[in-house]
Design a protein around this motif. Structure first.
Motif, PDB file in Angstrom:
ATOM      1  N   ASN A  32      89.308  60.439  53.565  1.00 38.66           N
ATOM      2  CA  ASN A  32      88.898  61.055  54.823  1.00 38.66           C
ATOM      3  C   ASN A  32      87.755  60.229  55.415  1.00 38.66           C
ATOM      4  OD1 ASN A  32      88.963  62.900  56.906  1.00 38.66           O
ATOM      5  ND2 ASN A  32      87.613  64.341  55.876  1.00 38.66           N
ATOM      6  N   ALA A  33      86.595  60.795  55.541  1.00 45.03           N
ATOM      7  CA  ALA A  33      85.470  60.058  56.119  1.00 45.03           C
ATOM      8  C   ALA A  33      84.936  59.019  55.142  1.00 45.03           C
ATOM      9  CB  ALA A  33      84.354  61.017  56.509  1.00 45.03           C
ATOM     10  N   MET A  34      84.399  57.954  55.694  1.00 45.50           N
ATOM     11  CA  MET A  34      83.715  56.921  54.903  1.00 45.50           C
ATOM     12  C   MET A  34      82.384  56.633  55.583  1.00 45.50           C
ATOM     13  SD  MET A  34      86.890  54.331  54.054  1.00 45.50           S
ATOM     14  CE  MET A  34      86.247  53.738  52.467  1.00 45.50           C
ATOM     15  N   GLY A  35      81.453  56.107  54.819  1.00 44.13           N
ATOM     16  CA  GLY A  35      80.161  55.853  55.434  1.00 44.13           C
ATOM     17  C   GLY A  35      79.275  54.956  54.596  1.00 44.13           C
ATOM     18  N   TRP A  36      78.170  54.591  55.209  1.00 44.94           N
ATOM     19  CA  TRP A  36      77.148  53.794  54.547  1.00 44.94           C
ATOM     20  C   TRP A  36      75.822  54.545  54.575  1.00 44.94           C
ATOM     21  CZ3 TRP A  36      78.102  49.391  51.922  1.00 44.94           C
ATOM     22  CH2 TRP A  36      79.320  48.752  52.170  1.00 44.94           C
ATOM     23  N   ILE A  51      82.231  56.970  59.607  1.00 43.10           N
ATOM     24  CA  ILE A  51      83.441  56.777  60.387  1.00 43.10           C
ATOM     25  C   ILE A  51      84.531  57.691  59.841  1.00 43.10           C
ATOM     26  CG2 ILE A  51      84.160  54.799  58.962  1.00 43.10           C
ATOM     27  CD1 ILE A  51      85.386  53.597  61.564  1.00 43.10           C
ATOM     28  N   SER A  52      85.206  58.386  60.753  1.00 42.73           N
ATOM     29  CA  SER A  52      86.296  59.274  60.354  1.00 42.73           C
ATOM     30  C   SER A  52      87.562  58.462  60.105  1.00 42.73           C
ATOM     31  CB  SER A  52      86.560  60.310  61.447  1.00 42.73           C
ATOM     32  OG  SER A  52      87.160  59.677  62.570  1.00 42.73           O
ATOM     33  N   ARG A  53      88.578  59.113  59.544  1.00 36.91           N
ATOM     34  CA  ARG A  53      89.836  58.414  59.307  1.00 36.91           C
ATOM     35  C   ARG A  53      90.431  57.913  60.623  1.00 36.91           C
ATOM     36  NH1 ARG A  53      93.413  57.352  55.547  1.00 36.91           N
ATOM     37  NH2 ARG A  53      95.618  57.150  56.149  1.00 36.91           N
ATOM     38  N   LYS A  75      93.790  48.927  53.736  1.00 34.56           N
ATOM     39  CA  LYS A  75      93.109  48.286  52.601  1.00 34.56           C
ATOM     40  C   LYS A  75      92.105  49.214  51.932  1.00 34.56           C
ATOM     41  CE  LYS A  75      93.461  43.611  54.492  1.00 34.56           C
ATOM     42  NZ  LYS A  75      92.705  42.402  54.938  1.00 34.56           N
ATOM     43  N   ASN A  76      92.006  50.454  52.397  1.00 35.33           N
ATOM     44  CA  ASN A  76      91.023  51.403  51.847  1.00 35.33           C
ATOM     45  C   ASN A  76      89.625  50.805  51.840  1.00 35.33           C
ATOM     46  OD1 ASN A  76      93.020  53.340  51.391  1.00 35.33           O
ATOM     47  ND2 ASN A  76      93.349  52.712  49.262  1.00 35.33           N
ATOM     48  N   THR A  77      89.275  50.159  52.914  1.00 39.62           N
ATOM     49  CA  THR A  77      88.019  49.410  52.984  1.00 39.62           C
ATOM     50  C   THR A  77      87.222  49.804  54.215  1.00 39.62           C
ATOM     51  OG1 THR A  77      88.998  47.541  51.796  1.00 39.62           O
ATOM     52  CG2 THR A  77      87.005  47.113  53.071  1.00 39.62           C
ATOM     53  N   ASN A  96      80.028  55.336  50.706  1.00 40.93           N
ATOM     54  CA  ASN A  96      80.429  56.699  50.372  1.00 40.93           C
ATOM     55  C   ASN A  96      81.797  56.975  50.977  1.00 40.93           C
ATOM     56  OD1 ASN A  96      80.490  59.682  51.697  1.00 40.93           O
ATOM     57  ND2 ASN A  96      79.514  59.735  49.683  1.00 40.93           N
ATOM     58  N   ALA A  97      82.618  57.736  50.256  1.00 43.60           N
ATOM     59  CA  ALA A  97      83.931  58.095  50.788  1.00 43.60           C
ATOM     60  C   ALA A  97      84.351  59.463  50.282  1.00 43.60           C
ATOM     61  CB  ALA A  97      84.969  57.050  50.379  1.00 43.60           C
TER      62      ALA A  97
END
Length: 121
Positions: A32-36, A51-53, A75-77, A96-97
């Protein structure tokens, strides 16, 4: 098991740029969401950018206009391009994810090991 592996940290002069990458691997059904986030010595960990999906982004006021977050779902990146770096950006940066490991598993938070970014004046 899920792993988040960051890369791209280092030492840079003020005004310079760095690009951090974070690749997720392992038993992944969906992200779902990813972030730094970042944590400077003696300070709490803080959100830098998320950042959202679907690609919606948000930034802390301190990095708005200088950092750009992006992701490659195939790429799940997740990436963060950091420009006009300042000494106060010096910190350990963590990826973070929110990841589901199965179709019926709840989303869980995963963290990378962190990568050091040092900006010299």
């Amino acid at each position: 098991q899920v792993q988040l592996v960051e890369s791209g940290g280092g030492l840079v002069q003020a005004g310079g740029s760095l690009r951090l990458s974070c690749a997720a691997s392992g038993r992944i059904f969906a992200i779902n969401a990813m972030g730094w986030y970042r944590q400077a010595p003696g300070k709490q960990r803080e959100l830098v950018a998320g950042i959202s999906r679907g690609g919606l982004t948000n930034y802390s006021d301190s990095v708005k206009g200088r950092f750009t977050i992006s992701r490659d779902n195939a790429k799940n990146t997740v990436y963060v391009q950091m420009n006009s770096l300042k000494p106060e950006d010096t910190a350990v940066y963590y990826c973070n994810a929110e990841i589901a490991t199965n179709w019926n598993a709840p989303l869980a938070q995963y963290w990378g090991q962190g990568t050091q970014v040092t900006v010299s004046s």
